[in-house]
Design a protein around this motif. Structure first.
Motif, PDB file in Angstrom:
ATOM      1  N   TYR A 620      48.912  51.359  36.557  1.00 15.18           N
ATOM      2  CA  TYR A 620      49.547  51.045  37.835  1.00 15.18           C
ATOM      3  C   TYR A 620      50.547  49.902  37.661  1.00 15.18           C
ATOM      4  CZ  TYR A 620      46.095  53.956  40.218  1.00 15.18           C
ATOM      5  OH  TYR A 620      45.327  55.016  40.647  1.00 15.18           O
ATOM      6  N   VAL A 621      51.452  49.787  38.643  1.00 13.15           N
ATOM      7  CA  VAL A 621      52.493  48.765  38.588  1.00 13.15           C
ATOM      8  C   VAL A 621      52.643  48.140  39.968  1.00 13.15           C
ATOM      9  CG1 VAL A 621      54.312  50.454  39.081  1.00 13.15           C
ATOM     10  CG2 VAL A 621      54.911  48.295  37.954  1.00 13.15           C
ATOM     11  N   SER A 622      52.984  46.848  39.979  1.00 15.64           N
ATOM     12  CA  SER A 622      53.219  46.131  41.230  1.00 15.64           C
ATOM     13  C   SER A 622      54.272  45.062  40.972  1.00 15.64           C
ATOM     14  CB  SER A 622      51.920  45.494  41.752  1.00 15.64           C
ATOM     15  OG  SER A 622      52.138  44.859  42.991  1.00 15.64           O
ATOM     16  N   VAL A 623      54.836  44.511  42.043  1.00 16.03           N
ATOM     17  CA  VAL A 623      55.830  43.447  41.940  1.00 16.03           C
ATOM     18  C   VAL A 623      55.311  42.253  42.729  1.00 16.03           C
ATOM     19  CG1 VAL A 623      58.191  42.739  42.484  1.00 16.03           C
ATOM     20  CG2 VAL A 623      57.741  45.068  41.685  1.00 16.03           C
ATOM     21  N   ASN A 624      55.321  41.049  42.110  1.00 19.63           N
ATOM     22  CA  ASN A 624      54.778  39.879  42.807  1.00 19.63           C
ATOM     23  C   ASN A 624      55.834  39.204  43.664  1.00 19.63           C
ATOM     24  OD1 ASN A 624      56.362  38.350  41.078  1.00 19.63           O
ATOM     25  ND2 ASN A 624      54.652  37.581  39.860  1.00 19.63           N
ATOM     26  N   SER A 625      55.463  38.073  44.259  1.00 21.23           N
ATOM     27  CA  SER A 625      56.312  37.413  45.247  1.00 21.23           C
ATOM     28  C   SER A 625      57.600  36.861  44.669  1.00 21.23           C
ATOM     29  CB  SER A 625      55.523  36.278  45.920  1.00 21.23           C
ATOM     30  OG  SER A 625      55.008  35.381  44.950  1.00 21.23           O
ATOM     31  N   VAL A 626      57.680  36.680  43.349  1.00 23.50           N
ATOM     32  CA  VAL A 626      58.909  36.168  42.736  1.00 23.50           C
ATOM     33  C   VAL A 626      59.682  37.264  42.015  1.00 23.50           C
ATOM     34  CG1 VAL A 626      58.028  33.825  42.502  1.00 23.50           C
ATOM     35  CG2 VAL A 626      57.680  35.446  40.647  1.00 23.50           C
ATOM     36  N   TYR A 666      42.486  49.516  37.050  1.00 22.57           N
ATOM     37  CA  TYR A 666      43.253  50.558  37.719  1.00 22.57           C
ATOM     38  C   TYR A 666      44.310  49.915  38.625  1.00 22.57           C
ATOM     39  CZ  TYR A 666      40.917  54.958  36.390  1.00 22.57           C
ATOM     40  OH  TYR A 666      40.474  56.068  35.718  1.00 22.57           O
ATOM     41  N   GLY A 667      44.122  50.035  39.923  1.00 24.71           N
ATOM     42  CA  GLY A 667      45.128  49.571  40.874  1.00 24.71           C
ATOM     43  C   GLY A 667      45.407  48.082  40.782  1.00 24.71           C
ATOM     44  N   VAL A 668      46.639  47.713  41.095  1.00 27.02           N
ATOM     45  CA  VAL A 668      47.051  46.312  41.116  1.00 27.02           C
ATOM     46  C   VAL A 668      48.003  46.125  42.288  1.00 27.02           C
ATOM     47  CG1 VAL A 668      48.962  46.745  39.525  1.00 27.02           C
ATOM     48  CG2 VAL A 668      48.077  44.416  39.785  1.00 27.02           C
ATOM     49  N   CYS A 669      47.890  44.987  42.967  1.00 24.56           N
ATOM     50  CA  CYS A 669      48.824  44.668  44.043  1.00 24.56           C
ATOM     51  C   CYS A 669      48.907  43.164  44.188  1.00 24.56           C
ATOM     52  CB  CYS A 669      48.422  45.325  45.371  1.00 24.56           C
ATOM     53  SG  CYS A 669      46.852  44.744  46.053  1.00 24.56           S
ATOM     54  N   CYS A 670      49.968  42.712  44.822  1.00 23.25           N
ATOM     55  CA  CYS A 670      50.217  41.284  44.994  1.00 23.25           C
ATOM     56  C   CYS A 670      50.611  41.040  46.436  1.00 23.25           C
ATOM     57  CB  CYS A 670      51.324  40.825  44.039  1.00 23.25           C
ATOM     58  SG  CYS A 670      51.559  39.042  43.992  1.00 23.25           S
ATOM     59  N   ASP A 671      50.060  39.986  47.066  1.00 15.48           N
ATOM     60  CA  ASP A 671      50.374  39.730  48.468  1.00 15.48           C
ATOM     61  C   ASP A 671      51.543  38.754  48.584  1.00 15.48           C
ATOM     62  OD1 ASP A 671      49.398  37.204  47.966  1.00 15.48           O
ATOM     63  OD2 ASP A 671      47.637  37.380  49.247  1.00 15.48           O
ATOM     64  N   GLN A 672      51.881  38.405  49.824  1.00 17.65           N
ATOM     65  CA  GLN A 672      53.041  37.570  50.103  1.00 17.65           C
ATOM     66  C   GLN A 672      52.870  36.150  49.589  1.00 17.65           C
ATOM     67  OE1 GLN A 672      53.421  36.864  54.358  1.00 17.65           O
ATOM     68  NE2 GLN A 672      51.268  37.331  54.669  1.00 17.65           N
ATOM     69  N   TYR A 673      51.630  35.706  49.353  1.00 18.16           N
ATOM     70  CA  TYR A 673      51.405  34.350  48.888  1.00 18.16           C
ATOM     71  C   TYR A 673      51.434  34.241  47.366  1.00 18.16           C
ATOM     72  CZ  TYR A 673      49.402  34.489  53.579  1.00 18.16           C
ATOM     73  OH  TYR A 673      49.207  34.689  54.910  1.00 18.16           O
ATOM     74  N   GLY A 674      51.276  35.370  46.677  1.00 13.09           N
ATOM     75  CA  GLY A 674      51.204  35.344  45.224  1.00 13.09           C
ATOM     76  C   GLY A 674      49.842  35.706  44.686  1.00 13.09           C
ATOM     77  N   HIS A 675      48.825  35.839  45.557  1.00 11.17           N
ATOM     78  CA  HIS A 675      47.518  36.281  45.096  1.00 11.17           C
ATOM     79  C   HIS A 675      47.648  37.653  44.422  1.00 11.17           C
ATOM     80  CE1 HIS A 675      45.928  33.616  48.493  1.00 11.17           C
ATOM     81  NE2 HIS A 675      45.479  33.074  47.381  1.00 11.17           N
ATOM     82  N   PRO A 691      48.406  33.300  41.019  1.00 17.25           N
ATOM     83  CA  PRO A 691      49.780  33.794  40.845  1.00 17.25           C
ATOM     84  C   PRO A 691      50.256  33.796  39.394  1.00 17.25           C
ATOM     85  CG  PRO A 691      49.665  32.371  42.751  1.00 17.25           C
ATOM     86  CD  PRO A 691      48.326  32.280  42.079  1.00 17.25           C
ATOM     87  N   ASP A 692      49.694  32.918  38.554  1.00 18.41           N
ATOM     88  CA  ASP A 692      50.104  32.899  37.152  1.00 18.41           C
ATOM     89  C   ASP A 692      49.350  33.923  36.316  1.00 18.41           C
ATOM     90  OD1 ASP A 692      47.596  31.800  37.071  1.00 18.41           O
ATOM     91  OD2 ASP A 692      48.204  29.879  36.218  1.00 18.41           O
ATOM     92  N   LEU A 712      44.979  50.173  44.991  1.00 18.50           N
ATOM     93  CA  LEU A 712      44.972  49.009  45.877  1.00 18.50           C
ATOM     94  C   LEU A 712      46.337  48.855  46.536  1.00 18.50           C
ATOM     95  CD1 LEU A 712      43.352  46.245  43.593  1.00 18.50           C
ATOM     96  CD2 LEU A 712      42.164  47.761  45.194  1.00 18.50           C
ATOM     97  N   THR A 713      46.345  48.285  47.722  1.00 19.91           N
ATOM     98  CA  THR A 713      47.574  47.814  48.353  1.00 19.91           C
ATOM     99  C   THR A 713      47.191  46.736  49.355  1.00 19.91           C
ATOM    100  OG1 THR A 713      49.637  48.470  49.436  1.00 19.91           O
ATOM    101  CG2 THR A 713      47.613  49.465  50.281  1.00 19.91           C
ATOM    102  N   THR A 714      48.137  45.910  49.746  1.00 19.12           N
ATOM    103  CA  THR A 714      47.829  44.811  50.659  1.00 19.12           C
ATOM    104  C   THR A 714      48.985  44.593  51.614  1.00 19.12           C
ATOM    105  OG1 THR A 714      47.255  42.451  50.815  1.00 19.12           O
ATOM    106  CG2 THR A 714      48.743  43.093  49.048  1.00 19.12           C
ATOM    107  N   THR A 715      48.660  44.170  52.832  1.00 18.26           N
ATOM    108  CA  THR A 715      49.658  43.811  53.834  1.00 18.26           C
ATOM    109  C   THR A 715      48.977  43.007  54.924  1.00 18.26           C
ATOM    110  OG1 THR A 715      51.339  44.636  55.365  1.00 18.26           O
ATOM    111  CG2 THR A 715      49.327  45.912  55.209  1.00 18.26           C
ATOM    112  N   ASN A 716      49.695  42.022  55.462  1.00 14.31           N
ATOM    113  CA  ASN A 716      49.199  41.232  56.592  1.00 14.31           C
ATOM    114  C   ASN A 716      47.794  40.685  56.347  1.00 14.31           C
ATOM    115  OD1 ASN A 716      51.570  41.740  58.017  1.00 14.31           O
ATOM    116  ND2 ASN A 716      50.742  43.601  58.917  1.00 14.31           N
ATOM    117  N   ASP A 717      47.565  40.130  55.161  1.00 12.72           N
ATOM    118  CA  ASP A 717      46.302  39.487  54.805  1.00 12.72           C
ATOM    119  C   ASP A 717      45.122  40.450  54.768  1.00 12.72           C
ATOM    120  OD1 ASP A 717      47.795  37.201  54.772  1.00 12.72           O
ATOM    121  OD2 ASP A 717      47.166  36.520  56.754  1.00 12.72           O
TER     122      ASP A 717
END
Length: 734
Positions: A620-626, A666-675, A691-692, A712-717
């Motif tokens: 899986y692939v995700s993009v973080n806050s930066v 498996y799944g990976v996701c990143c929230d708006q804070y960097g978690h 975040p690191d 996994l996915t995340t939105t609005n905490d």
């Protein structure tokens, strides 16, 4: 503070306890006297209970001003200067409430020598009443403020050392009066020499630690006294807090476990302290890192303010040269022009000074907060730290969303003289240009550097709250559901990729089935694996069997496919620009595509600096806050990180069953804070990473009912988890 000074951590945390007790740390900033029942405000500044009450009640002048608009406080900004608050009766600052018991003592057993040891009294200001913190100017709505046990206990220790020597409690019980010479640290009784001997001989108290007042006042028992100080339970004042409720995240006593916290999971205070102390330390480090940014921006505004004056002086020089050429004929016009320039520059400087003042106040507030946390973490008891952690973390979370008032334009003044003639004085004198212009690229500081969100993270719940669970099994299914992909639509619905049933399922925000489609003709879905929702609400699906990515509308209509770039496409996501990013587990690379037509933007080779493959079996692939790209890989290290431009940056994670290891990521996701969240499929859990990319802790486990998490996915905490065989579970984690 003088202009140009850089406030921040004052260093109290590096002082010894004895040194800290002799500073102004124990003085209320509202009344400049030693704290009495200090209350902790939401802005993390502390005030005496009397000061809070004075602030939260309108003064007579304020009441009069409502009827007489012309009557105003000389302090036009509404702030209350430091030191003007006075206690209602300073002479009774250390009072001793009467005790109606018949034991002969004239005071409560928990109150002696003017020190209220463990009374958990709290100020209750009128609901809805808003007042301003006199230190940082924050607007605070009336509520119940907790007692700052850390400061209260330090004041208690200071009083033991520097206050008048009390009378013996035991002699007072028999009607005698003698000066106490010792303090029992266990029962906190003040005793004289003769009573001290009896205290040591009594079976129940012979093991107590008795400290001579002479040595207490010399500071020889500072840490012993601190070790015996503990806040009492807010609900059972006669009991000390010894337990920590994991579910409610608060300190409790043994009686609480049979009432409000019955059946909750608990641990000892000592066991809970390390993880919360570590969290506060991380938040404090992030807070401290922001202080130089504010200082830098203040210097930036100061420089612009100074340049305004320089520009004004230069323009005045040009005006004078032109005026000397034109003599008295243009004196009147010259003076009018100077007046106009002066007015505009004065307005500009006033505006800049106001912004600088506001930023400095925010800077002071952050410095004060960091200073307080450093002292709390260095010298606070575990119980004190835990009893305050809700308010502390809430305040730091507020700072995460702090928006600073900057500028978008700056005043530009320019004068273009013309060739003088005797006609049309205004035209001869020249053209004045006054107006604001956008900040250019040469301006070294921008408000973007002031963002707090990258360093101050909101606290993650110890036990995430389950908000929704539903099954994705539908009547059209012929096999077990295998939900390998999940995404959230703009209307908060859920889209699921069912690999084994070869279809896409759309559900409403409450888990009700809305649509199932598998495409037709060219858009026929072979073996879907993962999916993502594009900025235009279309759904992009990786199809391993067809070796392409298919794009559909939310109603299931085929739009286009991306072909010729894949052998075995798995994970898919989008970046901040809306571009589609796909990871190929056979080519061991990532490709970036334009969302409009799927055209290739760039290929990320996925190689180490030495040219070898960084990816082994990516999922899986995700993009973080930066903007960095994160890929889960079954080979350890389990997480590979690439820059937005495709450079290989780092890797983390090991293979195993321990808390900081994964068996099959498996799944990976990143929230708006960097978690960062990673599904550990074979270990039946979801891991929380910093975040690191460093491990934080298991967030969800089998104890939370989790079973083989997949996508996994995340939105609005909220965190959305799909499980093998089709369950979808939604958790609120902040």
């Amino acid at each position: 503070m003088e202009r140009g000074a850089t406030p921040g951590v004052s260093g109290e945390g590096k002082q010894t306890l004895a040194e800290l007790l002799e500073t102004d740390f124990l003085k209320c900033p509202g009344c400049s006297e030693q704290f009495t029942t200090p209350l902790l405000l939401p802005c993390l500044h502390s005030l005496c209970v009397d000061c809070v009450q004075n602030l939260s009640q309108p003064t007579k002048q304020e009441s009069t001003s409502k009827d007489s608009p012309q009557t105003k406080d000389s302090n036009s900004n509404g702030k209350i200067p430091n030191g003007i608050l006075k206690k209602s009766n300073p002479a009774t600052k250390l009072t001793t409430p009467q005790n109606n018991s018949t034991d002969g003592k004239s005071c409560d057993s928990n109150v002696s020598n003017g020190v209220d040891h463990d009374t958990e009294s709290e100020d209750k200001t009128p609901a809805g009443q808003v007042f301003q913190c006199p230190i940082c100017g924050s607007s605070i709505r009336g509520q119940t403020f907790p007692v700052n046990n850390f400061l209260k206990h330090l004041v208690e220790l200071h009083t033991y050392k520097h206050g008048p020597t009390p009378k013996c409690d035991y002699c007072a019980f028999t009607g005698k009066s003698s000066t106490a010479t010792s303090l029992c640290l266990d029962c906190r009784d003040h005793i004289c020499d003769s009573c001290s001997d009896a205290h040591r001989r009594t079976k129940l108290t012979r093991g107590h630690q008795v400290a001579p007042y002479q040595q207490i006042k010399m500071g020889m028992y500072d840490h012993d006294i601190r070790g015996h100080q503990s806040p009492s339970c807010a609900h059972h004042p006669q009991e000390s807090v010894t337990l920590f409720c994991d579910k409610c995240e608060e300190v409790v006593c043994s009686q609480c476990m049979t009432s409000g916290h019955k059946g909750h999971s608990t641990c000892s205070v000592e066991a809970a302290v390390p993880r919360y102390k570590l969290s506060m330390q991380g938040l404090m480090r992030g807070l401290v890192r922001q202080i130089p940014s504010i200082s830098k921006y203040c210097a930036f505004l100061t420089n612009i303010s100074e340049n305004v004056e320089v520009a004004k002086l230069k323009l005045f020089s040009d005006l004078e040269n032109q005026a000397n050429t034109l003599h008295t004929m243009i004196d009147e016009h010259k003076n009018q022009t100077k007046q106009r320039v002066t007015e505009e520059c004065t307005k500009e400087k006033q505006m800049l000074e106001e912004k600088i003042s506001g930023l400095e106040r925010a800077q002071h507030s952050l410095g004060d907060n960091a200073n307080y946390l450093e002292c709390l973490l260095a010298h606070g008891q575990g119980e004190e730290l835990l009893s305050l952690h809700h308010l502390v973390t809430h305040r730091l979370t507020q700072l995460t969303h702090l928006e600073l008032d900057g500028i978008n334009t700056k005043l530009r003044v320019n004068f273009n003289p013309t060739c003088p003639t005797k006609a049309a004085v205004s035209a001869m004198f020249g053209n004045l240009s006054l107006g604001h212009v956008p900040l250019g690229n040469d301006d070294s500081v921008s408000m973007a550097t002031m963002s707090l969100s990258t360093t101050l993270l909101p606290p993650v719940r110890n036990t995430p709250q389950s908000t929704l669970t539903f099954s994705t099994k539908c009547g059209e299914d012929t096999k077990d559901v295998w939900p390998t992909g999940v995404a959230i639509t703009k209307d908060k619905g859920f889209v699921i990729a069912d690999r084994d049933n070869k279809n896409i399922k759309v559900f409403s925000s409450d888990g009700q089935k809305k649509l199932v489609f598998c495409g037709e003709g060219e858009g026929k879905i072979g073996t879907p694996f993962d999916l993502t929702v594009l900025p235009n609400s279309n759904i992009a699906v990786t199809d391993r069997e067809s070796e392409d990515v298919k794009v559909f509308t939310q109603s299931g209509n085929f739009v286009y496919s991306i072909k010729g770039h894949f052998r075995n496409p798995r994970g898919i996501t989008t970046n901040k620009q809306g571009q589609i990013i796909v990871v190929d587990c056979q080519k061991l690379q990532l490709t970036v595509h334009d969302p409009k037509d799927g055209s290739l933007v760039t290929t990320i080779a996925g190689r180490n600096k030495d040219g070898t493959n960084a990816l082994v079996d990516p999922f899986y692939v995700s993009v973080n806050s930066v903007g960095n790209i994160l890929v889960t890989d079954t080979a350890a290290p389990n997480i590979k990180v690439f820059s937005p431009k495709g450079s290989y940056l780092s890797r983390s994670g090991t293979y195993g069953t321990r808390d900081n290891q994964t068996l099959q990521p498996y799944g990976v996701c990143c929230d708006q804070y960097g978690h960062l969240f990673v599904a550990d499929n074979n270990n039946d859990r979801v891991l929380l990473l910093k975040p690191d990319g460093q491990f934080n802790r298991p967030l969800l486990t089998q104890a939370d009912g989790l079973w083989h998490p997949m996508a996994l996915t995340t939105t609005n905490d909220t965190l959305v988890v799909t499980e093998a065989l089709g369950e979808v579970k939604v958790f609120r984690y902040v």
